[in-house]
Design a protein around this motif. Structure first.
Motif, PDB file in Angstrom:
ATOM      1  N   TYR A  86      -6.007   4.512  -8.637  1.00 37.69           N
ATOM      2  CA  TYR A  86      -4.971   5.243  -7.911  1.00 37.69           C
ATOM      3  C   TYR A  86      -5.127   5.049  -6.407  1.00 37.69           C
ATOM      4  CZ  TYR A  86      -1.958   8.998  -6.272  1.00 37.69           C
ATOM      5  OH  TYR A  86      -0.986   9.705  -5.626  1.00 37.69           O
ATOM      6  N   ALA A  87      -6.346   5.194  -5.891  1.00 38.90           N
ATOM      7  CA  ALA A  87      -6.584   5.002  -4.454  1.00 38.90           C
ATOM      8  C   ALA A  87      -6.229   3.594  -4.025  1.00 38.90           C
ATOM      9  CB  ALA A  87      -8.040   5.315  -4.116  1.00 38.90           C
ATOM     10  N   ASP A  88      -6.403   2.637  -4.922  1.00 37.17           N
ATOM     11  CA  ASP A  88      -6.133   1.245  -4.592  1.00 37.17           C
ATOM     12  C   ASP A  88      -4.658   0.998  -4.307  1.00 37.17           C
ATOM     13  OD1 ASP A  88      -7.231  -1.420  -4.228  1.00 37.17           O
ATOM     14  OD2 ASP A  88      -6.158  -1.994  -6.053  1.00 37.17           O
ATOM     15  N   LEU A  89      -3.768   1.885  -4.770  1.00 35.07           N
ATOM     16  CA  LEU A  89      -2.346   1.744  -4.468  1.00 35.07           C
ATOM     17  C   LEU A  89      -2.077   1.765  -2.967  1.00 35.07           C
ATOM     18  CD1 LEU A  89      -0.771   4.110  -7.173  1.00 35.07           C
ATOM     19  CD2 LEU A  89      -0.876   1.611  -7.209  1.00 35.07           C
ATOM     20  N   PHE A  90      -3.020   2.288  -2.188  1.00 34.44           N
ATOM     21  CA  PHE A  90      -2.852   2.407  -0.743  1.00 34.44           C
ATOM     22  C   PHE A  90      -3.669   1.371   0.028  1.00 34.44           C
ATOM     23  CE2 PHE A  90      -1.992   6.341  -2.843  1.00 34.44           C
ATOM     24  CZ  PHE A  90      -0.823   6.778  -2.245  1.00 34.44           C
ATOM     25  N   SER A  91      -4.245   0.420  -0.670  1.00 35.80           N
ATOM     26  CA  SER A  91      -5.107  -0.586  -0.041  1.00 35.80           C
ATOM     27  C   SER A  91      -4.295  -1.761   0.487  1.00 35.80           C
ATOM     28  CB  SER A  91      -6.138  -1.097  -1.050  1.00 35.80           C
ATOM     29  OG  SER A  91      -5.498  -1.871  -2.055  1.00 35.80           O
ATOM     30  N   VAL A  92      -4.938  -2.568   1.303  1.00 35.28           N
ATOM     31  CA  VAL A  92      -4.312  -3.792   1.790  1.00 35.28           C
ATOM     32  C   VAL A  92      -3.943  -4.706   0.627  1.00 35.28           C
ATOM     33  CG1 VAL A  92      -4.711  -5.908   3.112  1.00 35.28           C
ATOM     34  CG2 VAL A  92      -5.416  -3.698   4.062  1.00 35.28           C
ATOM     35  N   ASN A  93      -4.807  -4.767  -0.372  1.00 32.75           N
ATOM     36  CA  ASN A  93      -4.566  -5.648  -1.515  1.00 32.75           C
ATOM     37  C   ASN A  93      -3.322  -5.267  -2.303  1.00 32.75           C
ATOM     38  OD1 ASN A  93      -6.885  -7.162  -1.013  1.00 32.75           O
ATOM     39  ND2 ASN A  93      -8.173  -5.851  -2.284  1.00 32.75           N
ATOM     40  N   GLN A  94      -2.920  -3.998  -2.218  1.00 36.10           N
ATOM     41  CA  GLN A  94      -1.777  -3.523  -2.999  1.00 36.10           C
ATOM     42  C   GLN A  94      -0.533  -3.318  -2.137  1.00 36.10           C
ATOM     43  OE1 GLN A  94      -0.995  -2.848  -6.131  1.00 36.10           O
ATOM     44  NE2 GLN A  94      -2.908  -3.026  -7.232  1.00 36.10           N
ATOM     45  N   GLU A  95      -0.517  -3.856  -0.952  1.00 35.74           N
ATOM     46  CA  GLU A  95       0.681  -3.732  -0.124  1.00 35.74           C
ATOM     47  C   GLU A  95       1.859  -4.430  -0.798  1.00 35.74           C
ATOM     48  OE1 GLU A  95      -1.618  -3.402   4.194  1.00 35.74           O
ATOM     49  OE2 GLU A  95      -0.520  -5.238   3.682  1.00 35.74           O
ATOM     50  N   GLY A  96       3.006  -3.771  -0.762  1.00 33.36           N
ATOM     51  CA  GLY A  96       4.192  -4.341  -1.374  1.00 33.36           C
ATOM     52  C   GLY A  96       4.194  -4.296  -2.885  1.00 33.36           C
ATOM     53  N   ASN A  97       3.380  -3.413  -3.486  1.00 35.54           N
ATOM     54  CA  ASN A  97       3.362  -3.330  -4.946  1.00 35.54           C
ATOM     55  C   ASN A  97       4.674  -2.746  -5.472  1.00 35.54           C
ATOM     56  OD1 ASN A  97       3.150  -0.367  -5.216  1.00 35.54           O
ATOM     57  ND2 ASN A  97       1.104  -0.621  -4.362  1.00 35.54           N
ATOM     58  N   SER A  98       4.806  -2.707  -6.788  1.00 29.66           N
ATOM     59  CA  SER A  98       6.093  -2.336  -7.384  1.00 29.66           C
ATOM     60  C   SER A  98       6.461  -0.872  -7.162  1.00 29.66           C
ATOM     61  CB  SER A  98       6.079  -2.636  -8.886  1.00 29.66           C
ATOM     62  OG  SER A  98       5.147  -1.811  -9.568  1.00 29.66           O
ATOM     63  N   GLU A  99       5.512  -0.042  -6.758  1.00 28.91           N
ATOM     64  CA  GLU A  99       5.826   1.355  -6.425  1.00 28.91           C
ATOM     65  C   GLU A  99       6.273   1.517  -4.973  1.00 28.91           C
ATOM     66  OE1 GLU A  99       3.081   4.120  -9.364  1.00 28.91           O
ATOM     67  OE2 GLU A  99       3.243   4.566  -7.249  1.00 28.91           O
ATOM     68  N   SER A 100       6.111   0.488  -4.183  1.00 29.49           N
ATOM     69  CA  SER A 100       6.382   0.607  -2.757  1.00 29.49           C
ATOM     70  C   SER A 100       7.844   0.285  -2.457  1.00 29.49           C
ATOM     71  CB  SER A 100       5.467  -0.339  -1.966  1.00 29.49           C
ATOM     72  OG  SER A 100       5.696  -0.191  -0.583  1.00 29.49           O
ATOM     73  N   VAL A 101       8.572   1.272  -1.947  1.00 28.51           N
ATOM     74  CA  VAL A 101       9.974   1.084  -1.579  1.00 28.51           C
ATOM     75  C   VAL A 101      10.082   0.632  -0.128  1.00 28.51           C
ATOM     76  CG1 VAL A 101      12.239   2.194  -1.401  1.00 28.51           C
ATOM     77  CG2 VAL A 101      10.675   2.803  -3.276  1.00 28.51           C
ATOM     78  N   PHE A 102       9.280   1.219   0.767  1.00 25.69           N
ATOM     79  CA  PHE A 102       9.258   0.756   2.154  1.00 25.69           C
ATOM     80  C   PHE A 102       7.929   1.112   2.793  1.00 25.69           C
ATOM     81  CE2 PHE A 102      10.114   1.132   6.758  1.00 25.69           C
ATOM     82  CZ  PHE A 102      10.526  -0.166   6.985  1.00 25.69           C
ATOM     83  N   GLU A 103       7.348   0.130   3.468  1.00 27.03           N
ATOM     84  CA  GLU A 103       6.080   0.316   4.169  1.00 27.03           C
ATOM     85  C   GLU A 103       6.253  -0.015   5.650  1.00 27.03           C
ATOM     86  OE1 GLU A 103       3.117  -2.133   2.368  1.00 27.03           O
ATOM     87  OE2 GLU A 103       3.423  -1.298   0.354  1.00 27.03           O
ATOM     88  N   ILE A 104       5.630   0.780   6.504  1.00 29.93           N
ATOM     89  CA  ILE A 104       5.532   0.448   7.924  1.00 29.93           C
ATOM     90  C   ILE A 104       4.355  -0.508   8.072  1.00 29.93           C
ATOM     91  CG2 ILE A 104       5.139   1.331  10.250  1.00 29.93           C
ATOM     92  CD1 ILE A 104       6.500   3.910   9.381  1.00 29.93           C
ATOM     93  N   GLN A 105       4.619  -1.652   8.671  1.00 26.95           N
ATOM     94  CA  GLN A 105       3.654  -2.743   8.698  1.00 26.95           C
ATOM     95  C   GLN A 105       2.649  -2.598   9.843  1.00 26.95           C
ATOM     96  OE1 GLN A 105       3.938  -5.556   6.367  1.00 26.95           O
ATOM     97  NE2 GLN A 105       5.182  -3.947   5.428  1.00 26.95           N
ATOM     98  N   TYR A 106       1.395  -2.936   9.546  1.00 22.22           N
ATOM     99  CA  TYR A 106       0.348  -2.946  10.570  1.00 22.22           C
ATOM    100  C   TYR A 106      -0.484  -4.218  10.439  1.00 22.22           C
ATOM    101  CZ  TYR A 106       1.453   1.913  11.505  1.00 22.22           C
ATOM    102  OH  TYR A 106       2.111   3.066  11.843  1.00 22.22           O
ATOM    103  N   SER A 107      -1.137  -4.574  11.529  1.00 24.16           N
ATOM    104  CA  SER A 107      -1.973  -5.773  11.562  1.00 24.16           C
ATOM    105  C   SER A 107      -3.327  -5.428  12.150  1.00 24.16           C
ATOM    106  CB  SER A 107      -1.307  -6.867  12.406  1.00 24.16           C
ATOM    107  OG  SER A 107      -2.205  -7.936  12.624  1.00 24.16           O
ATOM    108  N   GLY A 108      -4.383  -6.027  11.601  1.00 20.73           N
ATOM    109  CA  GLY A 108      -5.726  -5.859  12.147  1.00 20.73           C
ATOM    110  C   GLY A 108      -6.141  -6.985  13.056  1.00 20.73           C
ATOM    111  N   GLN A 109      -5.190  -7.831  13.464  1.00 20.54           N
ATOM    112  CA  GLN A 109      -5.509  -9.041  14.211  1.00 20.54           C
ATOM    113  C   GLN A 109      -5.371  -8.899  15.719  1.00 20.54           C
ATOM    114  OE1 GLN A 109      -6.841 -11.722  12.579  1.00 20.54           O
ATOM    115  NE2 GLN A 109      -6.815 -10.162  10.965  1.00 20.54           N
ATOM    116  N   GLU A 110      -5.078  -7.693  16.200  1.00 21.72           N
ATOM    117  CA  GLU A 110      -4.913  -7.498  17.637  1.00 21.72           C
ATOM    118  C   GLU A 110      -5.620  -6.225  18.064  1.00 21.72           C
ATOM    119  OE1 GLU A 110      -1.294  -6.883  20.869  1.00 21.72           O
ATOM    120  OE2 GLU A 110      -0.944  -7.969  19.010  1.00 21.72           O
TER     121      GLU A 110
END
Length: 499
Positions: free
Chosen positions: A252-276
């Motif tokens: 369940y917690a993994d639904l909120f991980s980077v690996n699960q971004e854009g999963n089938s439960e996700s209708v809209f996500e605000i995008q973030y980057s760790g590269q800056e």
């Protein structure tokens, strides 16, 4: 001319140049100073860059997450001391007033976003290009999102559409009744839903599902249950989304991980980057999700988690609200001492307690993890996306709307409620009427804890004074208009009642 923001009170004025944030280097033009207001919006790329600038203010969502939890019975402010982000501690205690840094940031950030979208609409007829309807559909969604934040926080707010204000107008404009602001939000979202598709190629772009999901939420906040049931049911029946079964708290917690971004439960996500990288002096400038690092464990040394600032700490009351066997409890709320005791090297694990309060619990949905670190300072550069609209939320909003509309459909409402419960292994319920309403509200707390919705759910359903210590009816349903904004607007705005 360089793209920049010139802020006068809460409005960004056109002063010979294009209005975009100087903090956002993604939006700078090459060469610098090459374009001004007269030469901009002459190519498709100009519109695309301006749209990116309009999206950018959504990244301040850490404030909505914090305030939506800390103002409720779900969390305390935490932090190093009671003077560490003092405005959050005032909100936790319900003694906030019109001088509050966090509330002023909410006011300014959202009006900055509105100004950026308005700048697109002002110039919408300059040229035509392929995909223009879709681009402006996204802009309609963004403007609606920013106004929705403002109206739910402050009630009546100035409604500025498709124009900029000169300095003389700033001093004369009044607060627009909330009902009119909501009407504009609905109009924008209906236009967005009409223009957008269910799926997009570019990750993070607004979709039809996002527009309908936000519209359903807007209807629900106004008790427009018939309208809400229709648009939310459309997402469930027609959208490309599906609930994901979880059998353990880790899944369940993994639904909120980077690996699960854009999963089938996700209708809209605000995008973030760790590269800056980023700096504490300008959280609005960040490309990473500030909430994650700030909600980390103070001076933690041990497995799985990274150290952080111990903000937004869940309460014992929230932890105890979960039934025995509900995997969402440990998936949503980290019981730190229990976690440490279960480790084979527990004696080697340590952490510190901040002076801003300690509950023993941490937000396990949005917390710094060792395998999700951004660039230093990694307190500020989490790559984790904020799940703004999840399918489980859509199901529960739809359940409430079908249950509470004039001619209830409790069978459908119960079905949607049980769909959410069963996909995490919880038994089906058999309820109707007011008992079903209460069960849906309770399920929203359990499913959406730590995501920033609890305060607004309590306010809109009239339960805030019963659940939030220190909540004053006919006052705390709204937050105060920042006093400095009233002063800069010439003092012609009345303050919200009882502040």
């Amino acid at each position: 001319m360089r793209l920049y923001n010139k802020i006068f009170t809460f409005f960004i004025l056109l002063s010979g140049g294009v209005i975009l944030n100087s903090c956002d280097d993604r939006l700078e033009l090459d060469p610098l100073y090459a374009q001004d207001a007269d030469s901009y919006f002459n190519t498709q790329e100009d519109y695309q860059r301006a749209l990116i600038g309009a999206y950018d203010l959504m990244q301040t969502s850490y404030l909505n997450l914090w305030i939506g939890e800390i103002a409720s019975d779900n969390a305390i402010a935490g932090g190093e001391s009671v003077n560490d982000t003092q405005g959050l501690h005032e909100i936790e205690s319900m003694n906030h007033n019109a001088v509050n840094s966090e509330l002023r940031s909410v006011f300014q950030f959202n009006y900055a976003g509105i100004t950026r979208t308005n700048y697109l609409f002002i110039n919408q007829d300059n040229i035509d290009f392929p995909g223009k309807e879709v681009l402006f559909g996204e802009a309609h969604f963004l403007r609606a999102y920013y106004y929705f934040q403002l109206v739910k926080y402050f009630g009546d707010v100035p409604l500025i559409i498709d124009k900029f204000l000169g300095a003389d107008e700033v001093n004369s404009i009044g607060r627009t009744p909330a009902q009119e602001v909501y009407a504009q939000i609905e109009s924008d979202l209906l236009q967005a839903a009409e223009s957008l598709e269910w799926t997009v190629e570019v990750e993070g772009k607004v979709t039809k599902g996002a527009a309908l999901g936000l519209l359903g939420r807007v209807y629900l906040y106004q008790d427009k249950f018939e309208e809400a049931s229709e648009v939310l049911d459309q997402i469930i029946m027609e959208g490309p989304y599906s609930l994901i079964e979880s059998t353990t708290s880790e899944e369940y917690a993994d639904l909120f991980s980077v690996n699960q971004e854009g999963n089938s439960e996700s209708v809209f996500e605000i995008q973030y980057s760790g590269q800056e990288g980023g700096a504490y002096g300008c959280l609005v400038c960040l490309e990473g999700f500030a909430a994650v690092g700030f909600q980390g464990i103070r001076q933690y040394e041990g497995p799985e988690y990274g150290d952080g600032n111990s903000y937004n700490l869940p309460t014992q009351d929230l932890y105890d609200a979960y039934a025995v066997g509900d995997i969402r409890r440990d998936g949503s709320v980290l019981n730190l001492d229990a976690f440490i005791d279960a480790q084979p090297n527990s004696a080697d694990i340590s952490y510190a307690i901040g002076g801003g309060g300690h509950t023993g619990f941490y937000n396990n949905k949005y917390i710094k993890r060792l395998d999700e670190l951004g660039l230093p300072d990694n307190d500020l550069t989490s790559p984790v996306n904020y799940r703004l609209i999840r399918l489980a939320d859509v199901y529960l909003m739809a359940a409430e709307a079908f249950n509470r509309k004039a001619s209830p459909n409790d069978a459908k409402a119960l079905g949607y409620l049980n769909d959410v419960r069963e996909r995490v292994g919880m038994p089906a319920l058999s309820l109707s009427g007011g008992q079903l309403t209460e069960a849906i509200w309770n399920e929203r707390r359990l499913e959406l804890s730590g995501e920033g919705f609890r305060f607004w759910d309590l306010v809109r359903t009239g339960r805030a004074s019963d659940e939030i210590e220190g909540f004053t009816p006919d006052k705390n349903e709204l937050f105060p208009i920042p006093q400095i904004e009233i002063d800069l607007a010439g003092g012609n705005w009345t303050q919200n009642p009882n502040y």
